[in-house]
Design a protein around this motif. Structure first.
Motif, PDB file in Angstrom:
ATOM      1  N   GLU A 142       0.814  -1.221   0.000  1.00  0.00           N
ATOM      2  CA  GLU A 142       0.000   0.000   0.000  1.00  0.00           C
ATOM      3  C   GLU A 142       0.842   1.264   0.000  1.00  0.00           C
ATOM      4  OE1 GLU A 142      -3.783   2.000   2.372  1.00  0.00           O
ATOM      5  OE2 GLU A 142      -2.657   0.362   3.316  1.00  0.00           O
ATOM      6  N   ARG A 143       1.877   1.283   0.839  1.00  0.00           N
ATOM      7  CA  ARG A 143       2.754   2.453   0.901  1.00  0.00           C
ATOM      8  C   ARG A 143       4.086   2.202   0.193  1.00  0.00           C
ATOM      9  NH1 ARG A 143       2.014   3.632   7.286  1.00  0.00           N
ATOM     10  NH2 ARG A 143       1.937   1.350   7.250  1.00  0.00           N
ATOM     11  N   ASP A 144       4.125   1.139  -0.601  1.00  0.00           N
ATOM     12  CA  ASP A 144       5.307   0.792  -1.386  1.00  0.00           C
ATOM     13  C   ASP A 144       6.555   0.700  -0.514  1.00  0.00           C
ATOM     14  OD1 ASP A 144       6.435   0.089  -3.863  1.00  0.00           O
ATOM     15  OD2 ASP A 144       7.247   2.097  -4.131  1.00  0.00           O
ATOM     16  N   ARG A 145       6.395   0.122   0.658  1.00  0.00           N
ATOM     17  CA  ARG A 145       7.536  -0.052   1.556  1.00  0.00           C
ATOM     18  C   ARG A 145       8.269  -1.343   1.219  1.00  0.00           C
ATOM     19  NH1 ARG A 145       5.431   1.478   7.680  1.00  0.00           N
ATOM     20  NH2 ARG A 145       5.398   3.757   7.395  1.00  0.00           N
ATOM     21  N   PRO A 146       9.572  -1.280   1.042  1.00  0.00           N
ATOM     22  CA  PRO A 146      10.332  -2.490   0.719  1.00  0.00           C
ATOM     23  C   PRO A 146      10.703  -3.285   1.979  1.00  0.00           C
ATOM     24  CG  PRO A 146      11.804  -0.625   0.786  1.00  0.00           C
ATOM     25  CD  PRO A 146      10.415  -0.072   1.049  1.00  0.00           C
ATOM     26  N   ASN A 147      11.165  -4.507   1.755  1.00  0.00           N
ATOM     27  CA  ASN A 147      11.774  -5.261   2.845  1.00  0.00           C
ATOM     28  C   ASN A 147      12.986  -4.491   3.363  1.00  0.00           C
ATOM     29  OD1 ASN A 147      10.185  -7.728   2.651  1.00  0.00           O
ATOM     30  ND2 ASN A 147      11.268  -8.136   0.737  1.00  0.00           N
ATOM     31  N   ASN A 181       3.194  13.884  -6.064  1.00  0.00           N
ATOM     32  CA  ASN A 181       2.349  13.602  -7.228  1.00  0.00           C
ATOM     33  C   ASN A 181       2.857  12.437  -8.072  1.00  0.00           C
ATOM     34  OD1 ASN A 181       0.500  15.642  -6.681  1.00  0.00           O
ATOM     35  ND2 ASN A 181       1.666  17.186  -7.815  1.00  0.00           N
ATOM     36  N   MET A 182       3.989  11.862  -7.705  1.00  0.00           N
ATOM     37  CA  MET A 182       4.556  10.773  -8.502  1.00  0.00           C
ATOM     38  C   MET A 182       3.754   9.486  -8.395  1.00  0.00           C
ATOM     39  SD  MET A 182       8.629  11.473  -7.901  1.00  0.00           S
ATOM     40  CE  MET A 182       9.128   9.851  -8.372  1.00  0.00           C
ATOM     41  N   HIS A 183       3.173   9.227  -7.209  1.00  0.00           N
ATOM     42  CA  HIS A 183       2.437   7.972  -7.031  1.00  0.00           C
ATOM     43  C   HIS A 183       1.574   8.032  -5.780  1.00  0.00           C
ATOM     44  CE1 HIS A 183       1.731   3.572  -6.789  1.00  0.00           C
ATOM     45  NE2 HIS A 183       1.997   3.603  -8.091  1.00  0.00           N
ATOM     46  N   GLU A 184       0.444   7.319  -5.821  1.00  0.00           N
ATOM     47  CA  GLU A 184      -0.470   7.303  -4.681  1.00  0.00           C
ATOM     48  C   GLU A 184       0.194   6.730  -3.433  1.00  0.00           C
ATOM     49  OE1 GLU A 184      -3.789   7.709  -2.291  1.00  0.00           O
ATOM     50  OE2 GLU A 184      -3.370   8.581  -4.266  1.00  0.00           O
ATOM     51  N   SER A 185       1.071   5.758  -3.607  1.00  0.00           N
ATOM     52  CA  SER A 185       1.738   5.145  -2.449  1.00  0.00           C
ATOM     53  C   SER A 185       2.587   6.167  -1.688  1.00  0.00           C
ATOM     54  CB  SER A 185       2.612   3.969  -2.893  1.00  0.00           C
ATOM     55  OG  SER A 185       3.634   4.406  -3.778  1.00  0.00           O
ATOM     56  N   ILE A 186       3.160   7.103  -2.418  1.00  0.00           N
ATOM     57  CA  ILE A 186       3.959   8.152  -1.775  1.00  0.00           C
ATOM     58  C   ILE A 186       3.064   9.064  -0.951  1.00  0.00           C
ATOM     59  CG2 ILE A 186       5.439  10.161  -2.197  1.00  0.00           C
ATOM     60  CD1 ILE A 186       6.433   8.698  -4.731  1.00  0.00           C
ATOM     61  N   ARG A 187       1.920   9.421  -1.518  1.00  0.00           N
ATOM     62  CA  ARG A 187       0.989  10.280  -0.777  1.00  0.00           C
ATOM     63  C   ARG A 187       0.480   9.590   0.484  1.00  0.00           C
ATOM     64  NH1 ARG A 187      -0.136  11.416  -6.142  1.00  0.00           N
ATOM     65  NH2 ARG A 187      -1.896   9.985  -6.314  1.00  0.00           N
ATOM     66  N   LYS A 188       0.309   8.276   0.428  1.00  0.00           N
ATOM     67  CA  LYS A 188      -0.122   7.533   1.613  1.00  0.00           C
ATOM     68  C   LYS A 188       0.980   7.498   2.674  1.00  0.00           C
ATOM     69  CE  LYS A 188      -3.580   4.580  -0.603  1.00  0.00           C
ATOM     70  NZ  LYS A 188      -3.963   3.202  -1.008  1.00  0.00           N
ATOM     71  N   GLU A 189       2.218   7.315   2.240  1.00  0.00           N
ATOM     72  CA  GLU A 189       3.346   7.286   3.185  1.00  0.00           C
ATOM     73  C   GLU A 189       3.502   8.632   3.877  1.00  0.00           C
ATOM     74  OE1 GLU A 189       6.109   5.937   5.525  1.00  0.00           O
ATOM     75  OE2 GLU A 189       5.437   4.564   3.952  1.00  0.00           O
ATOM     76  N   TYR A 190       3.246   9.705   3.139  1.00  0.00           N
ATOM     77  CA  TYR A 190       3.468  11.051   3.674  1.00  0.00           C
ATOM     78  C   TYR A 190       2.157  11.783   3.992  1.00  0.00           C
ATOM     79  CZ  TYR A 190       8.395  10.524   2.823  1.00  0.00           C
ATOM     80  OH  TYR A 190       9.698  10.081   2.873  1.00  0.00           O
ATOM     81  N   SER A 191       1.106  11.023   4.276  1.00  0.00           N
ATOM     82  CA  SER A 191      -0.169  11.639   4.638  1.00  0.00           C
ATOM     83  C   SER A 191      -0.018  12.435   5.933  1.00  0.00           C
ATOM     84  CB  SER A 191      -1.240  10.560   4.820  1.00  0.00           C
ATOM     85  OG  SER A 191      -0.891   9.692   5.886  1.00  0.00           O
ATOM     86  N   PHE A 218      11.389   2.368 -13.570  1.00  0.00           N
ATOM     87  CA  PHE A 218      10.195   3.111 -13.166  1.00  0.00           C
ATOM     88  C   PHE A 218       9.984   4.270 -14.137  1.00  0.00           C
ATOM     89  CE2 PHE A 218       8.283   6.658 -10.808  1.00  0.00           C
ATOM     90  CZ  PHE A 218       7.179   6.038 -10.222  1.00  0.00           C
ATOM     91  N   PRO A 219       8.740   4.563 -14.604  1.00  0.00           N
ATOM     92  CA  PRO A 219       7.475   3.919 -14.234  1.00  0.00           C
ATOM     93  C   PRO A 219       6.969   2.910 -15.258  1.00  0.00           C
ATOM     94  CG  PRO A 219       7.018   6.024 -15.234  1.00  0.00           C
ATOM     95  CD  PRO A 219       8.519   5.845 -15.285  1.00  0.00           C
ATOM     96  N   GLU A 220       7.687   2.696 -16.385  1.00  0.00           N
ATOM     97  CA  GLU A 220       7.180   1.778 -17.420  1.00  0.00           C
ATOM     98  C   GLU A 220       7.434   0.320 -17.069  1.00  0.00           C
ATOM     99  OE1 GLU A 220       9.452   4.128 -18.066  1.00  0.00           O
ATOM    100  OE2 GLU A 220       8.262   5.707 -19.044  1.00  0.00           O
TER     101      GLU A 220
END
Length: 228
Positions: free
Chosen positions: A17-22, A109-119, A180-182
């Motif tokens: 969801e927040r594009d967090r890696p291992n 604005n690059m990705h929704e996961s970033i906006r979720k991480e930094y909400s 990224f992003p293709e």
């Protein structure tokens, strides 16, 4: 929840969801090392809380696999020092400069996961490495040899790999992914990466956004992508 891979290696699992890696963790007899710094300070602190809950000391050194934000924007919150290859560090310098000039909107604005991480208007903080290496280096954390080296890969041109030969583990970050992003993969770079993994002493690969798998599976996936 922190997961144990071997006697000396653990990892804090990825989250889509927040594009967090291992986030990896290697415990030597003398000191401990982390792989990647996390997407933000919040991510880093959650990782450290899990380490403390398992009675593990915080890392003295954090190795960065590549410059992308989900692996590096928690660097300002790490315990101890961060090490990255010179190309990764230059990307961080450039991104930090852009943030200071343009503000964080382009990043959010690059990705929704970033906006979720930094909400909640969390600050976006980029720092550079404390230590910079070129090509390769070997560390001994106390009866635990750790090999750190650069290699070609289809995801970015600044990939760093971390191998613990005695434990049979190779941390590859996002190296097996496309750009990224293709998400397209250069066939030649995929072949070179497959050969790098084949030459390693590891039996298991841990990617940034996947579960641990036998290295033969990682090699097979890379070569099948070429055939397709």
């Amino acid at each position: 929840m922190l997961k144990r891979l071997t006697d000396r290696i653990w990892y804090y699992p990825m989250e889509e969801e927040r594009d967090r890696p291992n986030l990896g963790y290697i415990r030597g007899d003398n000191w401990s090392l982390a792989i990647d710094a996390g997407h933000s300070e919040a991510h880093t602190k959650e990782f450290y809380k899990a380490l403390e809950e398992n009675g593990l000391p915080l890392p003295k050194l954090t190795v960065i696999t590549h410059w992308h934000w989900d692996h590096t924007f928690g660097m300002h919150a790490v315990n101890g020092l961060c090490i990255a290859n010179e190309r990764t560090n230059q990307y961080l310098i450039d991104f930090k400069r852009r943030l200071s000039q343009e503000g964080p909107e382009f990043f959010l604005n690059m990705h929704e996961s970033i906006r979720k991480e930094y909400s909640g208007n969390k600050p976006v903080i980029v720092t550079t490495a404390d230590m910079i290496f070129h090509d390769s280096m070997t560390l001994d954390a106390g009866n635990c040899i750790i090999k750190i080296f650069q290699a070609d890969a289809p995801h970015t041109d600044d990939s760093t790999f971390i191998e613990v030969p005695a434990e049979g583990i190779l941390f590859v970050g996002d190296a097996t992914c496309g750009t990224f992003p293709e998400w397209e993969k250069d066939p030649e770079l995929s072949k070179r990466l497959a050969e790098t993994i084949r030459r390693s002493e590891a039996t298991t690969c841990l990617e940034g956004h996947w579960v641990p798998v036998p290295k033969e599976d990682t090699i097979k996936d890379l070569l099948e992508d070429i055939k397709e």
